[in-house]
Scaffold this active site. Structure first.
Site, PDB file in Angstrom:
ATOM      1  N   TRP A 133       0.860  -1.182   0.000  1.00  0.00           N
ATOM      2  CA  TRP A 133       0.000   0.000   0.000  1.00  0.00           C
ATOM      3  C   TRP A 133       0.896   1.231   0.000  1.00  0.00           C
ATOM      4  CZ3 TRP A 133      -1.816   2.802   4.806  1.00  0.00           C
ATOM      5  CH2 TRP A 133      -2.786   3.761   4.494  1.00  0.00           C
ATOM      6  N   ASP A 215      -0.876  -5.023   9.640  1.00  0.00           N
ATOM      7  CA  ASP A 215      -1.869  -4.069   9.129  1.00  0.00           C
ATOM      8  C   ASP A 215      -3.101  -4.874   8.723  1.00  0.00           C
ATOM      9  OD1 ASP A 215      -3.307  -2.031   8.021  1.00  0.00           O
ATOM     10  OD2 ASP A 215      -1.828  -1.471   6.511  1.00  0.00           O
ATOM     11  N   LYS A 251     -13.477  -0.857   5.525  1.00  0.00           N
ATOM     12  CA  LYS A 251     -13.987  -1.791   4.529  1.00  0.00           C
ATOM     13  C   LYS A 251     -15.017  -2.746   5.119  1.00  0.00           C
ATOM     14  CE  LYS A 251     -10.493  -0.298   1.912  1.00  0.00           C
ATOM     15  NZ  LYS A 251      -9.553   0.774   2.313  1.00  0.00           N
TER      16      LYS A 251
END
Length: 406
Positions: A133, A215, A251
């Protein structure tokens, strides 16, 4: 002369620039495969029904007010988030060795965790996967880290996870280095280690005394099963690792703009907890003082109510199963078209994103000629694929590849 005259123009952030270009595009066949958010089969944002019900419930509760939250957030939320990650019966939780801190979504959890590691534990070397990311590098460098390094993760030729490359790079990392690990649904490749591969990664990190900073942006959203998606973190805790894990509820709850996050901290024993809590308190006090309430109240209410939690589980299964269906449909159509290359990686990957293997020239053709917007790395958001556009997207990819090979 203005005091701002010396300020240089910053580069545009790719994903936001793509979204703007998509919105301005008038072509009826346009498709946005760059946005990092869930979309329905109709291409629309989706408010989870259980979230809509709960936000009405929270807003209607006249016992709630708008007083400041504690610096470390709502305890009912942080406990529920930590238990979701580590498991309801986690020994680390029961022994008071693990606790959570409410943060400004997953990015905020990464940032405050990185600041603690740098300012309090004096760590200044970190590693992230190649690719990863885009924000990992910036978050850690802005937090004070001096040495940014990558470990191999994606084999572009095989379009698969490069375990041996990763292990070799971790073996060469200095003791005490912070290693950023994606819990599940690796962004951008969508390719995760198997459980046996995670065990080998943990073995090297344990021997090399590397610090694991997980993460977790897609727990539950990836497979539809939060326990399955959290396996790697739970295994590291079981092995005795002290670690951090940044959790995002953007999300899996669809709460993108509410910025709901948690930093889970796992220690070897509870005696160090008070000191760690005190330092985090001062760091947050100087950064943003305390977190927002509304989104965390929604998540806390859902996770702490058995009936609402079941409804949430049904929602994440709906999202994950739709993505899986689109993966199968896209691969099937590409293979029917005899598109050059192998496309099995699309269905081997998991979660929101797919690292297609498309190069920059092919991406440019898709954007300019077919109005299909995606990152220059070839990463696509599978949520942008639906039953109405999957054939068009596959045919455009097929044409872009054939043209670039000509």
């Amino acid at each position: 002369m203005s005091v701002f005259s010396s300020v240089e123009q910053g580069l545009p952030i790719e994903v936001f620039a793509l979204n703007r270009a998509f919105q301005e595009d008038k072509n009826l066949n346009k498709a946005n495969l760059g946005v990092g958010a869930y979309r329905t089969n109709e291409g629309k944002p989706w408010v989870l029904p259980v979230v809509r019900k709960t936000e009405i419930k929270v807003a209607s509760d006249e016992n709630l007010n708008h007083e400041y939250l504690p610096v470390l957030g709502i305890e009912a939320f942080t406990k529920a988030a930590t238990a979701l990650l580590l498991g309801e019966n986690s020994p680390a939780v029961k022994e008071n060795r693990a606790f959570g801190i409410q943060t400004l979504s997953g990015t905020g959890a990464l940032r405050i965790g990185a600041v603690f590691l740098n300012a309090i534990l004096k760590r200044d070397v970190f590693y992230y996967s190649n690719p990863t990311w885009e924000n990992h590098h910036k978050v850690f460098m802005d937090a004070g880290f001096k040495s940014a390094n990558t470990y191999r993760y994606w084999d572009a030729n095989k379009r698969n996870f490069d375990l041996e490359g990763m292990l070799e790079d971790l073996n060469n990392a200095p003791a005490g280095a912070v290693i950023i690990l994606h819990v599940c649904a690796h962004n951008p490749t969508g390719m995760d280690p198997t459980q046996e591969q995670w065990k080998r990664i943990a073995e090297v990190m344990e021997r090399k005394k590397l610090f694991a900073f997980f993460d977790s942006a897609y727990q539950g959203f990836a497979s539809g099963d939060p326990d399955h998606d959290a396996w790697a973190v739970r295994y590291f805790v079981e092995r005795g690792f002290e670690l951090f894990c940044a959790q995002s509820f953007a999300k899996n709850f669809g709460l993108y703009c509410e910025r709901v996050g948690n930093l889970t901290i796992v220690q070897k024993n509870f005696q160090t907890k008070d000191a760690v809590v005190s330092q985090f308190t001062w760091l947050i006090r100087g950064m943003y003082s305390n977190p927002p309430a509304f989104g965390s109240r929604i998540v806390s209410t859902v996770l702490n109510d058995a009936s609402l939690r079941k409804e949430w589980m049904d929602c994440i299964k709906t999202m994950s199963s739709r993505i899986l269906k689109m993966r199968q449909a896209l691969r099937k159509r590409l293979e029917e078209l005899k598109t050059p290359g192998s496309w099995e990686h699309i269905t081997k990957q998991i979660g929101m994103f797919s690292y297609t293997g498309l190069n920059e020239k092919q991406v440019r053709i898709l954007i300019d000629d077919f109005h299909i917007y995606l990152l220059k790395t070839g990463r696509i958001n599978m949520c942008g694929v639906n039953e109405s556009n999957v054939n068009y997207i596959a045919e455009a990819i097929n044409e872009a590849i054939r043209r670039s090979d000509a």
